[in-house]
Design a protein around this motif. Structure first.
Motif, PDB file in Angstrom:
ATOM      1  N   PRO A   1       0.801  -1.236   0.000  1.00  0.00           N
ATOM      2  CA  PRO A   1       0.000   0.000   0.000  1.00  0.00           C
ATOM      3  C   PRO A   1       0.829   1.280   0.000  1.00  0.00           C
ATOM      4  CG  PRO A   1      -0.921  -1.593   1.529  1.00  0.00           C
ATOM      5  CD  PRO A   1       0.382  -2.162   1.070  1.00  0.00           C
ATOM      6  N   GLY A   2       1.904   1.291   0.758  1.00  0.00           N
ATOM      7  CA  GLY A   2       2.701   2.512   0.859  1.00  0.00           C
ATOM      8  C   GLY A   2       3.963   2.515   0.032  1.00  0.00           C
ATOM      9  N   MET A   3       4.338   1.374  -0.511  1.00  0.00           N
ATOM     10  CA  MET A   3       5.596   1.257  -1.245  1.00  0.00           C
ATOM     11  C   MET A   3       6.768   1.786  -0.418  1.00  0.00           C
ATOM     12  SD  MET A   3       4.894  -0.283  -4.057  1.00  0.00           S
ATOM     13  CE  MET A   3       6.352  -0.016  -5.074  1.00  0.00           C
ATOM     14  N   GLY A   4       6.652   1.691   0.904  1.00  0.00           N
ATOM     15  CA  GLY A   4       7.789   2.049   1.741  1.00  0.00           C
ATOM     16  C   GLY A   4       8.916   1.061   1.536  1.00  0.00           C
ATOM     17  N   ASN A   5      10.149   1.547   1.586  1.00  0.00           N
ATOM     18  CA  ASN A   5      11.246   0.622   1.299  1.00  0.00           C
ATOM     19  C   ASN A   5      11.821  -0.048   2.539  1.00  0.00           C
ATOM     20  OD1 ASN A   5      13.106   2.660   2.279  1.00  0.00           O
ATOM     21  ND2 ASN A   5      12.965   3.619   0.257  1.00  0.00           N
ATOM     22  N   VAL A   6      11.132   0.063   3.693  1.00  0.00           N
ATOM     23  CA  VAL A   6      11.541  -0.704   4.857  1.00  0.00           C
ATOM     24  C   VAL A   6      10.997  -2.127   4.788  1.00  0.00           C
ATOM     25  CG1 VAL A   6       9.587  -0.190   6.375  1.00  0.00           C
ATOM     26  CG2 VAL A   6      11.857  -0.526   7.346  1.00  0.00           C
ATOM     27  N   GLY A   7       9.973  -2.350   3.955  1.00  0.00           N
ATOM     28  CA  GLY A   7       9.400  -3.681   3.853  1.00  0.00           C
ATOM     29  C   GLY A   7       8.441  -3.775   2.695  1.00  0.00           C
ATOM     30  N   THR A   8       7.876  -4.960   2.507  1.00  0.00           N
ATOM     31  CA  THR A   8       7.019  -5.209   1.352  1.00  0.00           C
ATOM     32  C   THR A   8       5.534  -5.053   1.672  1.00  0.00           C
ATOM     33  OG1 THR A   8       6.991  -7.583   1.837  1.00  0.00           O
ATOM     34  CG2 THR A   8       8.700  -6.787   0.335  1.00  0.00           C
ATOM     35  N   LEU A   9       5.203  -4.657   2.899  1.00  0.00           N
ATOM     36  CA  LEU A   9       3.807  -4.440   3.254  1.00  0.00           C
ATOM     37  C   LEU A   9       3.721  -3.287   4.258  1.00  0.00           C
ATOM     38  CD1 LEU A   9       0.884  -5.321   2.866  1.00  0.00           C
ATOM     39  CD2 LEU A   9       1.188  -6.990   4.706  1.00  0.00           C
ATOM     40  N   CYS A  10       3.876  -2.080   3.740  1.00  0.00           N
ATOM     41  CA  CYS A  10       3.787  -0.876   4.569  1.00  0.00           C
ATOM     42  C   CYS A  10       2.356  -0.353   4.489  1.00  0.00           C
ATOM     43  CB  CYS A  10       4.772   0.184   4.089  1.00  0.00           C
ATOM     44  SG  CYS A  10       6.506  -0.289   4.301  1.00  0.00           S
ATOM     45  N   CYS A  11       1.635  -0.395   5.596  1.00  0.00           N
ATOM     46  CA  CYS A  11       0.210  -0.059   5.580  1.00  0.00           C
ATOM     47  C   CYS A  11      -0.117   0.951   6.664  1.00  0.00           C
ATOM     48  CB  CYS A  11      -0.628  -1.321   5.758  1.00  0.00           C
ATOM     49  SG  CYS A  11      -0.576  -1.999   7.433  1.00  0.00           S
ATOM     50  N   GLU A  12      -1.330   1.479   6.587  1.00  0.00           N
ATOM     51  CA  GLU A  12      -1.800   2.408   7.603  1.00  0.00           C
ATOM     52  C   GLU A  12      -2.045   1.659   8.923  1.00  0.00           C
ATOM     53  OE1 GLU A  12      -4.954   5.148   5.577  1.00  0.00           O
ATOM     54  OE2 GLU A  12      -4.777   3.231   4.492  1.00  0.00           O
ATOM     55  N   PRO A  13      -1.598   2.214  10.048  1.00  0.00           N
ATOM     56  CA  PRO A  13      -1.855   1.572  11.346  1.00  0.00           C
ATOM     57  C   PRO A  13      -3.334   1.322  11.602  1.00  0.00           C
ATOM     58  CG  PRO A  13      -0.179   3.256  11.589  1.00  0.00           C
ATOM     59  CD  PRO A  13      -0.706   3.378  10.188  1.00  0.00           C
ATOM     60  N   ALA A  14      -4.205   2.245  11.184  1.00  0.00           N
ATOM     61  CA  ALA A  14      -5.639   2.067  11.409  1.00  0.00           C
ATOM     62  C   ALA A  14      -6.163   0.839  10.678  1.00  0.00           C
ATOM     63  CB  ALA A  14      -6.405   3.316  10.957  1.00  0.00           C
ATOM     64  N   VAL A  15      -5.629   0.561   9.491  1.00  0.00           N
ATOM     65  CA  VAL A  15      -6.050  -0.621   8.746  1.00  0.00           C
ATOM     66  C   VAL A  15      -5.605  -1.889   9.470  1.00  0.00           C
ATOM     67  CG1 VAL A  15      -5.680  -1.927   6.619  1.00  0.00           C
ATOM     68  CG2 VAL A  15      -6.172   0.522   6.512  1.00  0.00           C
ATOM     69  N   ALA A  16      -4.364  -1.917   9.925  1.00  0.00           N
ATOM     70  CA  ALA A  16      -3.863  -3.089  10.649  1.00  0.00           C
ATOM     71  C   ALA A  16      -4.691  -3.340  11.906  1.00  0.00           C
ATOM     72  CB  ALA A  16      -2.396  -2.891  11.007  1.00  0.00           C
ATOM     73  N   ALA A  17      -5.104  -2.274  12.601  1.00  0.00           N
ATOM     74  CA  ALA A  17      -5.920  -2.437  13.806  1.00  0.00           C
ATOM     75  C   ALA A  17      -7.255  -3.092  13.468  1.00  0.00           C
ATOM     76  CB  ALA A  17      -6.139  -1.078  14.472  1.00  0.00           C
ATOM     77  N   ARG A  18      -7.863  -2.694  12.349  1.00  0.00           N
ATOM     78  CA  ARG A  18      -9.137  -3.293  11.947  1.00  0.00           C
ATOM     79  C   ARG A  18      -8.966  -4.781  11.619  1.00  0.00           C
ATOM     80  NH1 ARG A  18      -9.291   1.266   8.042  1.00  0.00           N
ATOM     81  NH2 ARG A  18     -10.006   3.091   9.214  1.00  0.00           N
ATOM     82  N   VAL A  19      -7.885  -5.114  10.953  1.00  0.00           N
ATOM     83  CA  VAL A  19      -7.667  -6.510  10.567  1.00  0.00           C
ATOM     84  C   VAL A  19      -7.416  -7.377  11.801  1.00  0.00           C
ATOM     85  CG1 VAL A  19      -6.161  -8.061   9.268  1.00  0.00           C
ATOM     86  CG2 VAL A  19      -6.851  -5.866   8.272  1.00  0.00           C
ATOM     87  N   LEU A  20      -6.654  -6.879  12.760  1.00  0.00           N
ATOM     88  CA  LEU A  20      -6.427  -7.621  13.993  1.00  0.00           C
ATOM     89  C   LEU A  20      -7.744  -7.869  14.727  1.00  0.00           C
ATOM     90  CD1 LEU A  20      -3.198  -5.820  15.204  1.00  0.00           C
ATOM     91  CD2 LEU A  20      -3.363  -8.242  14.599  1.00  0.00           C
ATOM     92  N   ASP A  21      -8.586  -6.851  14.779  1.00  0.00           N
ATOM     93  CA  ASP A  21      -9.911  -7.035  15.393  1.00  0.00           C
ATOM     94  C   ASP A  21     -10.689  -8.130  14.671  1.00  0.00           C
ATOM     95  OD1 ASP A  21      -9.406  -5.079  17.252  1.00  0.00           O
ATOM     96  OD2 ASP A  21     -10.588  -3.525  16.243  1.00  0.00           O
TER      97      ASP A  21
END
Length: 543
Positions: free
Chosen positions: A96-116
């Motif tokens: 989502p973010g194309m950040g170069n620290v990793g292959t899955l850079c996403c919004e924290p709010a999205v990750a929180a929803r998925v964990l729920d």
């Protein structure tokens, strides 16, 4: 009068390790109560705003299958709810973010929803109770067991006394260890104690702790002015300098830590289609506007979790509450001071000065001020364990003549990350960056030397401060928590304390078979060492 609650397994802390511990336990049929101080679950991935930092093989499915489900759920959330471009939608490895620290850079709010979502079926079935916005305030112990804990509802002040057969400490800094007088270590061990190549010389120092970081999210609207008010203490923060850095902390441009090479790391290289740009903006970018249909996203969004805002002026763990509050307040103002510097003084990529269009985006972090919900603690208290993981077990230099990390017969999971230590709160130690081999998680490191019914679920396992630098990242924390949650459930099923599982070879094999059925990876295929720059791709093993 406090409300009383009883459960089989009590998980204290809702970070990644806490979530994975609870998930493993309920999947094995146990009743669980999960307590979290914040309103979000996910810890470093969500509340602390740290995008996934993983091994080069993150996309190979060589990982815990429950962690793979989390990653798949994040991608599916974007595919189901966001206006992706056809190219992005077709990308099986969508970032989502194309950040170069990793292959899955996403919004924290999205990750929180998925964990729920991962926990939702078990909440509905009442196998799992999640108490958000509840703070641990006390522990009652008897002999070698934790009998009950006290938690306070931060919304209305009501108190709950929770009893459980087994407790799991998944707090960010090992709070249960201190509160229940569990034998533990804090800060730096002495080289004379551990014989590690990179441990400190001289006496152990509990206040020699890695810098913490209070991250924030920003986008960039170049025609607008979003300059914040000058933070209190700005001039002093701007002038801070460590002897081993070439300039002030804000202004320096060369960092062995960030780049693993003596390369210049600019703040912002400009708006570009290039997939991999080596500046700070692109490092932890969590939303890349060109992944979405034109006009859907006004600007990229990035997370500032950079060495320039590493806060090492004073420790925040193992000190009085008053001292901790001072440190955390300074850390917040330190981060905001760097933002103000970027907005007003930073040399621009186009020759100007200051990026006034940088705008805090608290919405993606679930806050009103743009900062993360809590600081990212890189270390905390660690149990004194039946087995302690040393640099000699995973470090390349420390294992001269070997071609892999130590193989543990009681392995209950795997991890892969370089030993990565940020500057210390004593100000006397620079970053430490050490080649490692992909490593295992030994069961012995999850067992306190005395207390029978407590397990660690994150970076509070039995490592040293050196090896903690490799075991603290997202997928490893998930695997630690998963192993502890499964161990708690298995121990209840067999009606034995957790340490008895390791003591009996047949029982250990039975537990490891349980982990296998859960989809836990306990052994690595043969991979090369994690050397500088190897985060971004697989390196074939040396022939």
């Amino acid at each position: 009068m406090p409300t009383e609650l009883s459960t089989e397994i009590l998980v204290l802390g809702g970070g990644l390790g806490g979530v994975s511990a609870a998930l493993a336990a309920v999947r094995l049929g146990r009743k669980v109560v999960l307590v979290e101080e914040l309103d979000w679950l996910g810890g470093q991935l969500t509340s602390q705003g740290v995008p996934l930092d993983e091994a080069p093989w993150a996309e190979s499915l060589i990982t815990s299958q429950s962690f793979a489900a989390l990653r798949a759920g994040i991608r599916k959330h974007y595919q189901d709810h966001y206006p992706l471009t056809p190219r992005a939608r077709a990308d099986l490895l969508f970032n989502p973010g194309m950040g170069n620290v990793g292959t899955l850079c996403c919004e924290p709010a999205v990750a929180a929803r998925v964990l729920d979502g991962l926990l939702a079926p078990f909440v509905s079935s009442e196998a799992l109770i999640v108490l958000r916005r509840h703070r641990l305030t006390g522990c009652t112990t008897h002999a070698d067991k934790i009998v009950a804990v006290n938690v306070t509802n931060l919304e209305d002040g009501t108190q709950i006394v929770i009893s459980a057969a087994l407790a799991i400490d998944a707090t960010e800094t090992g709070d249960v260890l201190a509160m229940a007088d569990v034998e533990h270590v804090l800060g730096a061990e002495s080289q004379s104690e551990t014989n590690e190549l990179h441990a400190i010389t001289g006496p152990a120092d509990p206040l020699d702790q890695q810098a913490l970081t209070w991250g924030f999210a920003v986008d960039y609207l170049p025609t607008e002015d979003h300059t914040i008010d000058k933070p209190t203490g700005y001039e002093a923060f701007r002038a801070i300098k460590l002897d081993f850095w070439p300039g002030s902390q804000f202004g320096w441009t060369v960092s062995n830590h960030v780049t693993h090479e003596p390369l210049e790391r600019r703040l912002f290289a400009g708006d570009t289609d290039d997939e991999y740009v080596f500046d700070l903006w692109h490092a932890r970018r969590i939303l890349y506007r060109r992944n979405f249909l034109p006009g859907a996203i006004a600007s990229d969004i990035t997370i500032a979790n950079w060495p320039q805002i590493d806060y090492w002026l004073r420790p925040a763990v193992g000190v009085s509450p008053e001292e901790a509050a001072i440190a955390l307040d300074e850390a917040r103002r330190f981060s905001l001071s760097f933002l103000y510097w970027m907005q007003t003084e930073a040399p621009r990529h186009d020759g100007g000065v200051g990026y006034r269009g940088l705008r805090l985006r608290g919405d993606v972090l679930g806050t009103s001020d743009g900062l993360a919900k809590q600081a990212y603690f890189r270390e905390g208290r660690r149990i004194r364990a039946e087995f302690t993981i040393l640099e000699q077990h995973i470090g390349v230099e420390a294992r001269a003549g070997q071609r892999a990390a130590e193989l543990f017969p009681d392995s209950v999971g795997v991890g892969a990350y370089r030993i990565d230590l940020h500057p210390s709160t004593t100000g006397r130690r620079d970053t430490v960056d050490i080649d490692t081999y992909p490593f295992e998680i030994p069961l012995g490191a999850l067992l306190p030397i005395r207390v029978d019914n407590l397990l660690p679920a994150c970076k509070n396992l039995g490592t040293t401060r050196i090896t903690n630098g490799a075991y603290r990242v997202h997928p490893v924390e998930w695997s630690i928590g998963e192993a502890s949650g499964a161990l708690a459930a298995f121990s209840l099923q067999k009606m034995v304390p957790p340490r008895a599982v390791r003591q009996n070879p047949a029982r250990l094999l039975d537990f490891q078979a349980t982990l296998d059925r859960l989809g836990v990876l306990r052994r690595w295929p043969t991979f090369d060492a994690l050397r500088p720059g190897s985060r971004r791709g697989y390196r074939p093993p040396a022939q």
